[in-house]
Design an enzyme around this catalytic site. Structure first.
Site, PDB file in Angstrom:
ATOM      1  N   LYS A 146       0.946  -0.720  -0.096  1.00  0.00           N
ATOM      2  CA  LYS A 146      -0.404  -0.019  -0.287  1.00  0.00           C
ATOM      3  C   LYS A 146       1.000   1.557  -0.123  1.00  0.00           C
ATOM      4  O   LYS A 146       0.394   2.262  -1.025  1.00  0.00           O
ATOM      5  CB  LYS A 146      -1.005   0.294   1.242  1.00  0.00           C
ATOM      6  N   ARG A 190       2.985   5.892  -3.074  1.00  0.00           N
ATOM      7  CA  ARG A 190       3.877   6.618  -3.525  1.00  0.00           C
ATOM      8  C   ARG A 190       4.265   6.509  -5.313  1.00  0.00           C
ATOM      9  O   ARG A 190       4.190   8.015  -6.369  1.00  0.00           O
ATOM     10  CB  ARG A 190       5.252   6.500  -2.752  1.00  0.00           C
ATOM     11  N   SER A 245       7.222   9.422  12.106  1.00  0.00           N
ATOM     12  CA  SER A 245       5.453   9.086  11.580  1.00  0.00           C
ATOM     13  C   SER A 245       6.199   9.491  10.260  1.00  0.00           C
ATOM     14  O   SER A 245       6.324  10.435   9.713  1.00  0.00           O
ATOM     15  CB  SER A 245       4.614   9.972  11.366  1.00  0.00           C
ATOM     16  N   ASP A 271       2.282  -0.892  11.544  1.00  0.00           N
ATOM     17  CA  ASP A 271       0.495  -1.573  11.713  1.00  0.00           C
ATOM     18  C   ASP A 271       0.703  -3.143  11.704  1.00  0.00           C
ATOM     19  O   ASP A 271      -0.364  -3.315  11.821  1.00  0.00           O
ATOM     20  CB  ASP A 271       0.710  -1.609  10.149  1.00  0.00           C
ATOM     21  N   ARG A 280      -7.433  -3.428   9.651  1.00  0.00           N
ATOM     22  CA  ARG A 280      -6.751  -4.482  10.527  1.00  0.00           C
ATOM     23  C   ARG A 280      -7.116  -5.091  11.656  1.00  0.00           C
ATOM     24  O   ARG A 280      -7.612  -6.255  12.375  1.00  0.00           O
ATOM     25  CB  ARG A 280      -5.744  -3.488  10.310  1.00  0.00           C
TER      26      ARG A 280
HETATM   27  C1  S3P Z   1       2.328   5.076   6.144  1.00  0.00           C
HETATM   28  C2  S3P Z   1       3.020   5.170   7.801  1.00  0.00           C
HETATM   29  C3  S3P Z   1       2.488   4.468   8.782  1.00  0.00           C
HETATM   30  C4  S3P Z   1       1.640   3.070   8.720  1.00  0.00           C
HETATM   31  C5  S3P Z   1       0.790   3.884   7.522  1.00  0.00           C
HETATM   32  C6  S3P Z   1       1.610   4.095   6.284  1.00  0.00           C
HETATM   33  C7  S3P Z   1       3.391   5.413   4.789  1.00  0.00           C
HETATM   34  O1  S3P Z   1       1.981   5.835   9.210  1.00  0.00           O
HETATM   35  O2  S3P Z   1       0.322   3.646  10.100  1.00  0.00           O
HETATM   36  O3  S3P Z   1      -0.328   2.549   7.747  1.00  0.00           O
HETATM   37  O4  S3P Z   1       2.795   4.661   3.897  1.00  0.00           O
HETATM   38  O5  S3P Z   1       3.207   6.322   4.840  1.00  0.00           O
HETATM   39  P1  S3P Z   1       2.604   6.917  10.200  1.00  0.00           P
HETATM   40  O6  S3P Z   1       3.731   7.525   9.276  1.00  0.00           O
HETATM   41  O7  S3P Z   1       1.535   7.759  10.265  1.00  0.00           O
HETATM   42  O8  S3P Z   1       3.345   5.725  11.387  1.00  0.00           O
END
Ligand code: S3P
Length: 445
Positions: free
Chosen positions: A28, A33, A174, A326, A402
């Site tokens: 995902k 991206r 994050s 996750d 999830r």
């Molecule tokens: C993600 C980053 C994570 C993750 C999300 C996907 C990403 O979130 O929980 O499912 O693709 O950058 P955070 O970066 O806010 O922790």
């Protein structure tokens, strides 16, 4: 997409062994991206293996509203014709990202340094998630915003007319925040420097390199500093999306807790910053291994083999959280079927995911007969062993895909069936979940 879907409950019960090949869809994070960088490049980007789930389709639709074109070939290859950095057009309507925090936050970053106005919204779950974590640092580039309450969707952004490069220490651990800022920096003249105290997933950095951006990553204590040159011209690239380790996690844990199981999960993304769950499972005594590891499109990829084994409780310290952020819901299920206590720490970010996942996991475990203590930033789970989880309950999923998939996996090994109140949200990340699990022998009704 913001319309509330009719709930679709489902129950899982003990099957025989799970066996076979688990076909998992594309990652995902990488799928979002690929679409966004494709939209910011000049010319045609080809994407194979794209995850065609609701979250990613919402991002594709938003990229079209910003002026990029997308098409899908008969063989499943996606093509994106980008408009170039700074080339986004002003959308003529509200951008609806459904359930997707990644989609909305990355798209905000991608438009923050282009002088257009856009309105962002999402479903009931996304409208409760904090956006200030991206909106505040994005403002430093010269962007203006207005949002509901203390930075909740719907939010209106007015991209910077005269963007400036920034130096910034990222407060939130994050990858979404980091990625939003990197995307904004692409159209800010000069060099932007971002420092983060922890290592979060690095797919944006890897893909930006593949699209020809001038980006340098240097270690900085336990974290790193990333510098990127703005007014970048991105060259289109061919992106192959490996299969999602966060989705593979459900099959791997199911095989680990259903006696006599053995499955193979081909072509899984094995980026070190995403494989924390597999490492913890091995520490718990699980028979989970990787085979045929190679590199595909700048990312390590391999086959994951998982087989039943008795598990034991472990302690997972806070610094490991980013590599399995996750995967805590499904790790909690593995812990419930382990002998002894599992202690999980550093989970405060779980409170602002698709649901308050700490509370949802604790309530779900209690409902199926597992003792658990909910801490402000963690969980203490009293494992009941491979054959000791009572089950026999319906778990509330709180619009969280999830949570739904995790408790269905619990139902495959519990003494009595486990039901979840709604499976509709599973389509946001893994539409094939039910069919894929059935193909391994899972029983749902
Ligand atoms: C993600 C980053 C994570 C993750 C999300 C996907 C990403 O979130 O929980 O499912 O693709 O950058 P955070 O970066 O806010 O922790």
């Amino acid at each position: 997409m913001t319309a509330v879907k009719a709930p679709r409950p489902l129950a899982a019960r003990r099957p025989g062994a799970l066996r076979g090949i688990a076909q998992i869809p594309g990652d995902k994070s990488i799928s979002h991206r690929a679409l966004i960088l494709g939209a910011l490049a000049v010319g045609e980007t080809k994407i194979t293996g794209l995850l065609e789930a609701d979250d990613v389709i919402a991002t594709a639709m938003a990229m079209r509203r910003f002026g990029a074109e997308t098409a899908k070939d008969k063989d499943g290859t996606w093509r994106v014709w980008g408009v170039g950095t700074g080339g986004f057009a002003e959308p003529d309507g509200v951008l609806d990202f459904g359930n997707s925090g990644t989609g909305v936050r990355l798209a905000m970053g991608a438009m923050a340094t282009t002088p257009v106005l856009a309105v962002f919204t999402g479903d009931q779950s996304l409208r409760r998630r904090p956006m200030r974590r991206v909106l505040e640092p994005l403002s430093a580039f010269g962007m203006d915003w207005n949002g509901r309450g203390d930075g909740y969707l719907p939010v209106t952004l007015r991209g910077a007319r005269h963007p400036v490069a920034i130096e910034h220490r990222i407060a939130t651990p994050s990858a979404q925040v980091k990625s939003a800022l990197l995307l904004a920096a692409l159209n800010a003249p000069g060099r932007t420097r971002l420092t983060q105290n922890v290592l979060t997933r690095d797919h944006t950095e890897r893909m930006l390199k593949a699209f020809g951006a001038d980006i340098v990553v240097e270690p900085d204590g336990a974290g790193e500093t990333i510098s990127i040159t703005g007014e970048a011209e991105l060259k289109p690239a061919a992106v192959h999306v490996p299969r999602d380790p966060s989705s593979a996690a459900f099959a791997a844990v199911a095989a680990s807790i259903v006696p006599a199981s053995q499955i193979t999960i081909p072509g899984v993304l094995l980026n070190q910053r995403r494989v924390g769950l597999f490492q913890v499972l091995r520490e718990m005594g699980a028979r989970v291994s990787a085979a045929s590891v190679s590199e595909a499109g700048g990312e390590p990829v391999g086959d994951v083999v998982a087989a039943f084994a008795p598990l034991r409780g472990v302690e997972v310290p806070a610094d490991r959280a980013p590599a399995l952020i996750d995967e805590y819901p499904i790790l909690a299920i593995a812990a419930a079927f382990a002998e002894g206590r599992t202690i999980l720490r550093g989970l405060e970010e779980l409170r602002v995911k698709e649901s308050d996942r700490l509370a949802a996991i604790a309530a779900g475990l209690r409902a199926i007969g597992v003792n658990v203590e909910e801490l402000s930033d963690g969980l203490i789970i009293e494992g009941r062993g491979a054959d000791g989880v009572p089950g026999g309950a319906t778990v509330e999923t709180h619009m969280d895909h999830r949570i739904a998939m995790s408790f269905l996996v619990a139902g495959l090994a519990a003494r009595e069936p486990v039901a979840v109140d709604d499976t509709a949200m599973i389509a946001t990340s893994f539409p094939e979940f039910e069919a894929m699990m059935r193909s391994l022998g899972a029983e749902f009704a």
